[in-house]
Design a protein around this motif. Structure first.
Motif, PDB file in Angstrom:
ATOM      1  N   VAL A 160      -7.208  -5.991   4.713  1.00 38.62           N
ATOM      2  CA  VAL A 160      -8.478  -6.222   5.419  1.00 38.62           C
ATOM      3  C   VAL A 160      -9.510  -5.126   5.134  1.00 38.62           C
ATOM      4  O   VAL A 160     -10.648  -5.429   4.776  1.00 38.62           O
ATOM      5  N   PRO A 161      -9.155  -3.840   5.249  1.00 38.96           N
ATOM      6  CA  PRO A 161     -10.153  -2.814   4.907  1.00 38.96           C
ATOM      7  C   PRO A 161     -10.591  -2.862   3.443  1.00 38.96           C
ATOM      8  O   PRO A 161     -11.744  -2.570   3.131  1.00 38.96           O
ATOM      9  N   LEU A 162      -9.680  -3.229   2.544  1.00 37.52           N
ATOM     10  CA  LEU A 162     -10.051  -3.344   1.139  1.00 37.52           C
ATOM     11  C   LEU A 162     -11.063  -4.461   0.936  1.00 37.52           C
ATOM     12  O   LEU A 162     -12.032  -4.305   0.187  1.00 37.52           O
ATOM     13  N   LEU A 163     -10.843  -5.577   1.598  1.00 42.05           N
ATOM     14  CA  LEU A 163     -11.803  -6.689   1.499  1.00 42.05           C
ATOM     15  C   LEU A 163     -13.150  -6.309   2.095  1.00 42.05           C
ATOM     16  O   LEU A 163     -14.197  -6.683   1.565  1.00 42.05           O
ATOM     17  N   ARG A 164     -13.132  -5.543   3.172  1.00 44.47           N
ATOM     18  CA  ARG A 164     -14.384  -5.078   3.787  1.00 44.47           C
ATOM     19  C   ARG A 164     -15.133  -4.107   2.886  1.00 44.47           C
ATOM     20  O   ARG A 164     -16.335  -3.942   3.036  1.00 44.47           O
ATOM     21  N   SER A 165     -14.433  -3.451   1.980  1.00 48.37           N
ATOM     22  CA  SER A 165     -15.085  -2.505   1.073  1.00 48.37           C
ATOM     23  C   SER A 165     -15.687  -3.204  -0.137  1.00 48.37           C
ATOM     24  O   SER A 165     -16.096  -2.548  -1.081  1.00 48.37           O
ATOM     25  N   GLY A 206      -8.583 -10.724  -5.462  1.00 48.13           N
ATOM     26  CA  GLY A 206      -7.526 -10.425  -6.424  1.00 48.13           C
ATOM     27  C   GLY A 206      -7.231  -8.939  -6.515  1.00 48.13           C
ATOM     28  O   GLY A 206      -6.069  -8.516  -6.457  1.00 48.13           O
ATOM     29  N   LYS A 207      -8.263  -8.132  -6.651  1.00 46.15           N
ATOM     30  CA  LYS A 207      -8.069  -6.679  -6.746  1.00 46.15           C
ATOM     31  C   LYS A 207      -7.520  -6.131  -5.435  1.00 46.15           C
ATOM     32  O   LYS A 207      -6.632  -5.271  -5.431  1.00 46.15           O
ATOM     33  N   SER A 208      -8.019  -6.620  -4.313  1.00 40.65           N
ATOM     34  CA  SER A 208      -7.524  -6.172  -3.009  1.00 40.65           C
ATOM     35  C   SER A 208      -6.051  -6.497  -2.836  1.00 40.65           C
ATOM     36  O   SER A 208      -5.284  -5.674  -2.334  1.00 40.65           O
ATOM     37  N   ASP A 257      -8.753   5.634  -1.548  1.00 38.27           N
ATOM     38  CA  ASP A 257     -10.162   5.798  -1.904  1.00 38.27           C
ATOM     39  C   ASP A 257     -11.043   4.676  -1.354  1.00 38.27           C
ATOM     40  O   ASP A 257     -12.241   4.854  -1.200  1.00 38.27           O
ATOM     41  N   HIS A 258     -10.447   3.526  -1.068  1.00 39.09           N
ATOM     42  CA  HIS A 258     -11.231   2.372  -0.651  1.00 39.09           C
ATOM     43  C   HIS A 258     -11.367   2.230   0.856  1.00 39.09           C
ATOM     44  O   HIS A 258     -12.254   1.536   1.320  1.00 39.09           O
ATOM     45  N   HIS A 259     -10.460   2.832   1.619  1.00 40.33           N
ATOM     46  CA  HIS A 259     -10.569   2.712   3.072  1.00 40.33           C
ATOM     47  C   HIS A 259     -10.158   3.988   3.792  1.00 40.33           C
ATOM     48  O   HIS A 259      -9.693   3.962   4.897  1.00 40.33           O
TER      49      HIS A 259
END
Length: 170
Positions: A82-87, A92-94, A167-169
């Motif tokens: 979820v935090p990756l998608l929000r970033s 696919g990458k998330s 690094d993403h969240h």
């Protein structure tokens, strides 16, 4: 390179620009503890929910454990996804990052957690309103988290595992 390399967020290493064992000013142990607690939170929610549902429905040990494991992976991955998608990363990458970040940790936690529940006499058959049920769950999750910590630390030190998501969240 061992603990001397720093994670770039892409699974590669650069030469250290700061003290060995440090990652962007955060100690390796602190980062590993944070990753373990993060993973244990999602995993624990799924595990407890699966055990509660299986116990409430009177399911056998195998069916209850399967449900608990499936829910542990679902919640564990979702806490990273979820935090990756929000970033603004794509799905696919998330998904790739979440799978790489959490698979080893959740797998270790689930193996240890369920083995402990199986070896504590009466834990799997204990009613939901019993001290045995809840104390067994708490002990099993605590030991599972402790078992996953060194693996998370090892992975992060090599730019793998939760270092990929950090690094993403962070």
């Amino acid at each position: 390179m061992g603990d001397k390399g720093t994670a770039t967020g892409h699974g590669q290493h650069n030469e250290p620009t700061h003290a060995p064992g440090r990652h962007d000013g955060v100690s390796l142990n602190r980062l590993a503890l944070s990753a373990t607690v993060h993973c244990l939170t999602g995993c624990g929610i799924g595990e407890v929910l699966g055990m509660v549902i299986g116990t409430a429905l009177g399911w056998g040990n195998a069916a209850t454990i399967v449900l608990a494991v499936v829910l542990a992976f679902l919640f564990g991955y979702s806490f990273t996804l979820v935090p990756l998608l929000r970033s603004a990363l794509g799905l696919g990458k998330s998904l790739r990052i979440a799978l790489a970040a959490d698979t080893a940790s959740i797998t270790i936690m689930e193996i240890v957690d369920n083995l402990i529940l199986l070896v504590i006499p009466g834990a799997m058959g204990a009613p939901l309103n019993s001290l045995l049920f809840w104390s067994s769950m708490a002990l099993a999750l605590a030991v599972a988290g402790a078992a996953a910590f060194p693996v998370n630390r090892w992975l992060i030190a090599r730019g793998r595992g939760h270092a990929l998501a950090h690094d993403h969240h962070a």
